[in-house]
Scaffold this active site. Structure first.
Site, PDB file in Angstrom:
ATOM      1  N   GLY A 223       0.882  -1.249  -0.136  1.00  0.00           N
ATOM      2  CA  GLY A 223      -0.124  -0.130  -0.168  1.00  0.00           C
ATOM      3  C   GLY A 223       0.855   1.211  -0.037  1.00  0.00           C
ATOM      4  N   GLY A 224       2.021   1.194  -0.363  1.00  0.00           N
ATOM      5  CA  GLY A 224       2.946   2.379  -0.350  1.00  0.00           C
ATOM      6  C   GLY A 224       2.294   3.394  -1.366  1.00  0.00           C
ATOM      7  N   ASP A 240      -5.264  -5.791  -5.679  1.00  0.00           N
ATOM      8  CA  ASP A 240      -4.230  -6.914  -5.415  1.00  0.00           C
ATOM      9  C   ASP A 240      -4.761  -8.018  -4.781  1.00  0.00           C
ATOM     10  OD1 ASP A 240      -1.574  -8.048  -4.602  1.00  0.00           O
ATOM     11  OD2 ASP A 240      -0.687  -6.053  -5.019  1.00  0.00           O
ATOM     12  N   ASP A 277       2.060  -0.521 -10.334  1.00  0.00           N
ATOM     13  CA  ASP A 277       3.155  -1.107  -9.808  1.00  0.00           C
ATOM     14  C   ASP A 277       3.582  -2.425  -9.984  1.00  0.00           C
ATOM     15  OD1 ASP A 277       5.959  -0.758  -8.959  1.00  0.00           O
ATOM     16  OD2 ASP A 277       5.284  -0.526  -6.766  1.00  0.00           O
ATOM     17  N   LYS A 306       9.470  -2.109 -16.392  1.00  0.00           N
ATOM     18  CA  LYS A 306      10.535  -3.022 -15.751  1.00  0.00           C
ATOM     19  C   LYS A 306      11.674  -3.073 -17.086  1.00  0.00           C
ATOM     20  CE  LYS A 306       8.704  -3.547 -12.044  1.00  0.00           C
ATOM     21  NZ  LYS A 306       8.937  -2.617 -10.922  1.00  0.00           N
TER      22      LYS A 306
END
Ligand SMILES: C[S@@+](CC[C@H](N)C(=O)[O-])C[C@H]1O[C@@H](n2cnc3c(N)ncnc32)[C@H](O)[C@@H]1O
Length: 366
Positions: A223-224, A240, A277, A306
């Site tokens: 959860g950043g 997620d 992300d 990536k």
């Protein structure tokens, strides 16, 4: 001055060199890039006088992916005496910059240059005073005037030059200094915060990162990134299968959806932000982002790509070009920016803002 110095992440000098060579060439500026592995910078030497200044002015810094900073520079000053480094540096800058608005005495972002950075901090004060007396710097700092750069690559060895305030990074060493918020659930929170600083002008934050907006976070756990959106009082759909931090759930602003981010479709039509992300192949992520933008499921997005092992610049460029052509075909005008952020490792972060879409021959402003 016929060089341009670019700072980059240590280990990404080849990517930075490939990019500057390619993008300078598109402006019909030709030269060659000198690369020293793991040095954290690249020097691009132009063949023609005046071309380095042209790059400093006309090559949009915001369009560079692997460079954290870019400035126009002269020859390397070598073997400066520890007794007096100020006189030769002032002499080399006199007549090149007049009434500069700021001075940055910097080093490359490498482990080896930590000691040198301490010296730079101490050296800045007396150098600033000498440069003011010589008229290289104005009497007061000014955000509108060129920035004077002194870039030490070793004790007694530095490149000197300038960047234009309208075409550089506003941050010392090209790195926004951010503090890890103690209550954020993961360190990657800093990645999204840095992206906001790099991609969104500060005076637009109140409008574009506003209270009460709706956002989607794909691959959100723990959860950043969601934390950054919640901190700005947004309502967040966090997608997620993994667990979200309880502290975030307790805010009442987060809806946690245990779904596949590639299959999830938003149920609202007023999503301002989608961030992503998920660790996946860059082409697969880029295709998903294209789908969201083409369908107008969000207004802006920030996501990671990536990097592959080889030909990283080419791979990122290909994905971005593909995304651009997808948007073009759908008649969508969007601004795409990409940057390898300080908090990025083997990845780059991309920001896309959907500006307007052509609908039946008219513009649909969103
Ligand atoms: C790098 S972590 C995200 C970290 C997060 N941004 C933060 O700041 O805490 C990647 C997350 O993506 C999730 N993920 C990977 N593939 C996914 C998929 N297909 N659908 C949903 N989540 C996925 C993983 O479960 C993992 O939690």
């Amino acid at each position: 001055m016929n060089k341009v110095i670019l700072y980059c992440r240590q280990g990404f000098e080849k990517e930075c060199a490939a990019e500057i060579t390619d993008k300078a060439g598109r402006l019909e500026v030709y030269g060659f890039a000198r690369v020293k592995d793991n040095s954290g910078y690249v020097s691009f030497e132009c063949y023609q006088q005046g071309d380095a200044d042209k790059l400093g002015r006309e090559l949009p810094f915001s369009g560079l992916i692997f460079a954290r900073q870019m400035f126009v520079a002269g020859e390397l000053l070598e073997d400066l005496s520890p007794e007096d480094r100020i006189t030769p540096i002032t002499a080399a800058l006199s007549g090149v910059v007049e009434r500069g608005g700021d001075l940055r005495v910097e080093v490359a972002d490498t482990n080896e240059s930590k000691e040198l950075m301490k010296f730079c901090r101490k050296f800045t004060v007396p150098l600033r005073s000498a440069l003011r007396n010589a008229g290289v710097l104005g009497r007061q700092d000014s955000a509108q005037r060129p920035v004077v750069h002194v870039f030490f690559i070793a004790p007694g060895y530095c490149y000197i030059g300038y960047s234009y305030s309208f075409n550089n990074s506003p941050f010392y060493m090209g790195i926004p200094r951010l503090r890890f918020p103690a209550d954020a659930p993961s360190r990657s929170t800093l990645k999204l915060e840095e992206a906001f600083h790099v991609f969104i002008p500060h005076d637009e934050w109140d409008e574009r990162l506003a209270n009460g907006m709706y956002a989607v976070d794909l691959g959100a756990c723990p959860g950043g990134w969601t934390w950054q959106l919640v901190k700005r009082n947004m309502w967040v759909y966090s997608v997620d299968n993994g667990p979200m931090a309880q502290s975030l759930m307790d805010t009442g602003q987060v809806t946690w959806l245990r779904e596949d981010g590639f299959r999830y479709r938003p149920t609202r039509t007023n999503i301002s932000w989608m961030v992503c992300d998920m660790v996946e192949k860059p082409a697969k992520v880029a295709a998903l982002m294209g789908q969201w933008l083409v369908n107008g499921w969000c207004r802006e997005t920030i996501f990671n790509l990536k990097l592959p092992m080889k030909k990283r610049y080419e791979e990122v460029s290909r994905n971005l070009e593909h995304l651009q052509s997808q948007l073009n075909e759908a008649g969508i005008n969007a601004r795409i920016q990409a940057r390898q952020l300080y908090h990025d490792r083997e990845e780059v972060t991309v920001h896309v803002q959907r500006l307007w879409a052509a609908v039946g021959g008219r513009r649909d402003e969103r």
